[in-house]
Design a protein around this motif. Structure first.
Motif, PDB file in Angstrom:
ATOM      1  N   LEU A 202      -6.095   0.323 -22.081  1.00  0.00           N
ATOM      2  CA  LEU A 202      -6.422  -0.477 -20.903  1.00  0.00           C
ATOM      3  C   LEU A 202      -7.933  -0.514 -20.690  1.00  0.00           C
ATOM      4  N   ARG A 203      -8.571   0.631 -20.849  1.00  0.00           N
ATOM      5  CA  ARG A 203     -10.031   0.708 -20.716  1.00  0.00           C
ATOM      6  C   ARG A 203     -10.732  -0.177 -21.745  1.00  0.00           C
ATOM      7  N   ASP A 204     -10.226  -0.179 -22.972  1.00  0.00           N
ATOM      8  CA  ASP A 204     -10.915  -0.843 -24.079  1.00  0.00           C
ATOM      9  C   ASP A 204     -10.428  -2.260 -24.349  1.00  0.00           C
ATOM     10  N   ALA A 205      -9.559  -2.802 -23.494  1.00  0.00           N
ATOM     11  CA  ALA A 205      -8.904  -4.075 -23.807  1.00  0.00           C
ATOM     12  C   ALA A 205      -9.897  -5.195 -24.099  1.00  0.00           C
ATOM     13  N   GLU A 206     -10.931  -5.306 -23.293  1.00  0.00           N
ATOM     14  CA  GLU A 206     -11.891  -6.408 -23.481  1.00  0.00           C
ATOM     15  C   GLU A 206     -12.610  -6.290 -24.819  1.00  0.00           C
ATOM     16  N   GLN A 207     -13.078  -5.078 -25.145  1.00  0.00           N
ATOM     17  CA  GLN A 207     -13.765  -4.873 -26.410  1.00  0.00           C
ATOM     18  C   GLN A 207     -12.809  -5.013 -27.586  1.00  0.00           C
ATOM     19  N   ASP A 208     -11.589  -4.506 -27.443  1.00  0.00           N
ATOM     20  CA  ASP A 208     -10.603  -4.601 -28.527  1.00  0.00           C
ATOM     21  C   ASP A 208     -10.283  -6.058 -28.849  1.00  0.00           C
ATOM     22  N   ALA A 209     -10.179  -6.886 -27.818  1.00  0.00           N
ATOM     23  CA  ALA A 209      -9.883  -8.296 -28.033  1.00  0.00           C
ATOM     24  C   ALA A 209     -10.980  -8.972 -28.853  1.00  0.00           C
ATOM     25  N   LYS A 210     -12.222  -8.551 -28.654  1.00  0.00           N
ATOM     26  CA  LYS A 210     -13.345  -9.147 -29.380  1.00  0.00           C
ATOM     27  C   LYS A 210     -13.286  -8.865 -30.879  1.00  0.00           C
ATOM     28  N   VAL A 211     -12.739  -7.696 -31.247  1.00  0.00           N
ATOM     29  CA  VAL A 211     -12.736  -7.300 -32.659  1.00  0.00           C
ATOM     30  C   VAL A 211     -11.358  -7.479 -33.302  1.00  0.00           C
ATOM     31  N   GLY A 212     -10.450  -8.130 -32.592  1.00  0.00           N
ATOM     32  CA  GLY A 212      -9.138  -8.409 -33.163  1.00  0.00           C
ATOM     33  C   GLY A 212      -8.175  -7.247 -33.146  1.00  0.00           C
ATOM     34  N   LYS A 213      -8.416  -6.267 -32.284  1.00  0.00           N
ATOM     35  CA  LYS A 213      -7.505  -5.123 -32.163  1.00  0.00           C
ATOM     36  C   LYS A 213      -6.459  -5.484 -31.124  1.00  0.00           C
ATOM     37  N   ARG A 214      -5.249  -5.805 -31.576  1.00  0.00           N
ATOM     38  CA  ARG A 214      -4.222  -6.361 -30.712  1.00  0.00           C
ATOM     39  C   ARG A 214      -3.310  -5.274 -30.154  1.00  0.00           C
ATOM     40  N   THR A 215      -3.871  -4.413 -29.327  1.00  0.00           N
ATOM     41  CA  THR A 215      -3.064  -3.408 -28.649  1.00  0.00           C
ATOM     42  C   THR A 215      -2.161  -4.083 -27.626  1.00  0.00           C
ATOM     43  N   LEU A 216      -1.225  -3.339 -27.061  1.00  0.00           N
ATOM     44  CA  LEU A 216      -0.353  -3.923 -26.041  1.00  0.00           C
ATOM     45  C   LEU A 216      -1.158  -4.366 -24.820  1.00  0.00           C
ATOM     46  N   ALA A 217      -2.249  -3.655 -24.528  1.00  0.00           N
ATOM     47  CA  ALA A 217      -3.102  -4.063 -23.409  1.00  0.00           C
ATOM     48  C   ALA A 217      -3.711  -5.435 -23.652  1.00  0.00           C
ATOM     49  N   VAL A 218      -4.013  -5.738 -24.894  1.00  0.00           N
ATOM     50  CA  VAL A 218      -4.550  -7.051 -25.255  1.00  0.00           C
ATOM     51  C   VAL A 218      -3.433  -8.088 -25.289  1.00  0.00           C
ATOM     52  N   ARG A 219      -2.298  -7.725 -25.870  1.00  0.00           N
ATOM     53  CA  ARG A 219      -1.190  -8.662 -26.021  1.00  0.00           C
ATOM     54  C   ARG A 219      -0.530  -8.994 -24.681  1.00  0.00           C
ATOM     55  N   TRP A 220      -0.273  -7.964 -23.883  1.00  0.00           N
ATOM     56  CA  TRP A 220       0.519  -8.142 -22.667  1.00  0.00           C
ATOM     57  C   TRP A 220      -0.315  -8.406 -21.421  1.00  0.00           C
ATOM     58  N   GLY A 221      -1.522  -7.873 -21.396  1.00  0.00           N
ATOM     59  CA  GLY A 221      -2.347  -8.011 -20.205  1.00  0.00           C
ATOM     60  C   GLY A 221      -2.284  -6.782 -19.312  1.00  0.00           C
ATOM     61  N   ARG A 222      -3.182  -6.760 -18.359  1.00  0.00           N
ATOM     62  CA  ARG A 222      -3.383  -5.583 -17.515  1.00  0.00           C
ATOM     63  C   ARG A 222      -2.151  -5.209 -16.689  1.00  0.00           C
ATOM     64  N   ARG A 223      -1.551  -6.170 -16.005  1.00  0.00           N
ATOM     65  CA  ARG A 223      -0.428  -5.856 -15.117  1.00  0.00           C
ATOM     66  C   ARG A 223       0.737  -5.253 -15.889  1.00  0.00           C
ATOM     67  N   ALA A 224       1.002  -5.777 -17.067  1.00  0.00           N
ATOM     68  CA  ALA A 224       2.140  -5.296 -17.850  1.00  0.00           C
ATOM     69  C   ALA A 224       1.942  -3.856 -18.306  1.00  0.00           C
ATOM     70  N   VAL A 225       0.735  -3.497 -18.733  1.00  0.00           N
ATOM     71  CA  VAL A 225       0.544  -2.134 -19.227  1.00  0.00           C
ATOM     72  C   VAL A 225       0.416  -1.134 -18.078  1.00  0.00           C
ATOM     73  N   ILE A 226       0.004  -1.593 -16.902  1.00  0.00           N
ATOM     74  CA  ILE A 226       0.060  -0.708 -15.737  1.00  0.00           C
ATOM     75  C   ILE A 226       1.523  -0.398 -15.410  1.00  0.00           C
ATOM     76  N   PHE A 227       2.372  -1.426 -15.509  1.00  0.00           N
ATOM     77  CA  PHE A 227       3.815  -1.202 -15.328  1.00  0.00           C
ATOM     78  C   PHE A 227       4.337  -0.244 -16.397  1.00  0.00           C
ATOM     79  N   GLU A 228       3.870  -0.411 -17.633  1.00  0.00           N
ATOM     80  CA  GLU A 228       4.269   0.501 -18.709  1.00  0.00           C
ATOM     81  C   GLU A 228       3.863   1.936 -18.375  1.00  0.00           C
ATOM     82  N   TYR A 229       2.654   2.110 -17.883  1.00  0.00           N
ATOM     83  CA  TYR A 229       2.166   3.442 -17.517  1.00  0.00           C
ATOM     84  C   TYR A 229       3.069   4.071 -16.454  1.00  0.00           C
ATOM     85  N   GLY A 230       3.385   3.301 -15.412  1.00  0.00           N
ATOM     86  CA  GLY A 230       4.252   3.815 -14.362  1.00  0.00           C
ATOM     87  C   GLY A 230       5.642   4.141 -14.872  1.00  0.00           C
TER      88      GLY A 230
END
Length: 314
Positions: A202-230
């Motif tokens: 979640l912290r690195d989502a913006e930078q990861d998106a720039k370099v093509g690192k498609r984590t769930l935070a990049v794929r799903w977006g902030r709200r979805a991964v906060i829900f995942e965390y909870g």
């Protein structure tokens, strides 16, 4: 690569550079599963100090080797840059060369295989197979043609290897089987370890998106991964409640619930903070895993002593 001389303060010693690369603060993710698994073995009357200690050393070595792999492969793929929000990475900072880091990684993994060879004499060849698969997966997390962490599979990888494999493997080398208790206890351990990764991504989502690192935070977006965390936090606390209300366990297994206030604070912070501020929540989630794991370990062991009768809560 950043020149080490440009880093503020005196240049770290060689030992300090490798300690930095090993990322000691992450090692709770390797030690907690072994502690919980050993508590399960104790609860089953099968605790064996030798295999338990070997499992702990092996897990720590695998974690350090994985950290070395992430350090060098993230650098080579361009994921670690001067814009990095997290703690210093040794290769990116110019403290250790990529070739030296790879040699260190191979050395650590080789030593872990020696530990695996010993455990194979205790529990059979399946342990060596698990060790080899764990090493290959640790490398494949950020290295190779299809890095797991770059393709949205990091969360599943962490849950499986830091939860199911680590806890159940620890029980297996002591008990010779994987009972239901081990499977249940692996769930909160894997969930909280995964929650650490969620905050990191979640912290690195913006930078990861720039370099093509498609984590769930990049794929799903902030709200979805906060829900995942909870959801991961909720799942972690559901397991002790289930065990305490089953017919086979006592009440001390509820000890991890003492960490609920910390979990609530973390969830609120993760839901509202962004960027570098999440470094504190990353450390906090690692602390939650450690405290939860220690209390879970203690609770499982104390329940074996039968101080409270088992059975449904009245």
């Amino acid at each position: 690569m950043t020149n080490a001389a440009s880093i503020p303060g005196p240049a770290p010693s060689v030992v300090a550079r490798w300690v930095l690369a090993a990322r000691p603060k992450t090692l709770s993710a390797a030690s907690v599963p072994v502690l919980v698994g050993s508590a399960c073995a104790f609860a089953l009357g099968e605790f064996r100090p030798g295999p338990a200690l070997a499992a702990l050393v092996g897990a720590l070595l695998l974690q350090v080797g994985a950290n070395f792999a992430n350090d060098v492969y993230d650098y080579e793929k361009g994921a670690d840059t001067a814009e990095r929000l997290g703690p210093t990475r040794a290769v990116q900072a110019g403290l250790i060369s990529p070739s030296a880091m790879k040699r260190g990684m191979y050395l650590v993994f080789a030593v872990s295989l020696l530990i695996g060879a010993y455990l194979t004499t205790v529990a059979g060849p399946i342990i060596l197979v698990i060790g080899i698969v764990s090493i290959l997966s640790a490398i494949a997390y950020t290295g190779g043609p299809y890095p797991l962490g770059y393709n949205g599979l990091g969360d599943l990888f962490v849950f499986v290897f830091f939860g199911l494999v680590a806890v159940c493997g620890t029980v297996f080398v002591q008990v010779g089987a994987v009972p239901a208790l081990a499977l249940w206890c692996s769930v909160p351990v894997g969930a909280l370890a995964t929650a650490i990764l969620v905050v990191n991504n979640l912290r690195d989502a913006e930078q990861d998106a720039k370099v093509g690192k498609r984590t769930l935070a990049v794929r799903w977006g902030r709200r979805a991964v906060i829900f995942e965390y909870g959801t991961l936090l909720a799942l972690s606390y559901a397991v002790p409640l289930f065990l305490a209300t089953s017919s086979a366990h006592g009440r001390f297994v509820l000890l991890p619930l003492l960490t609920l206030p910390l979990a609530r604070r973390l969830l609120r912070a993760v839901a509202t903070e962004q960027g570098r501020d999440l470094n504190l929540r990353l450390a906090g989630t690692a602390k939650l895993l450690l405290l939860f794991g220690l209390l879970f370990t203690l609770g499982i062991a104390l329940d074996q002593l039968g101080l409270f009768p088992a059975g449904p809560v009245s």
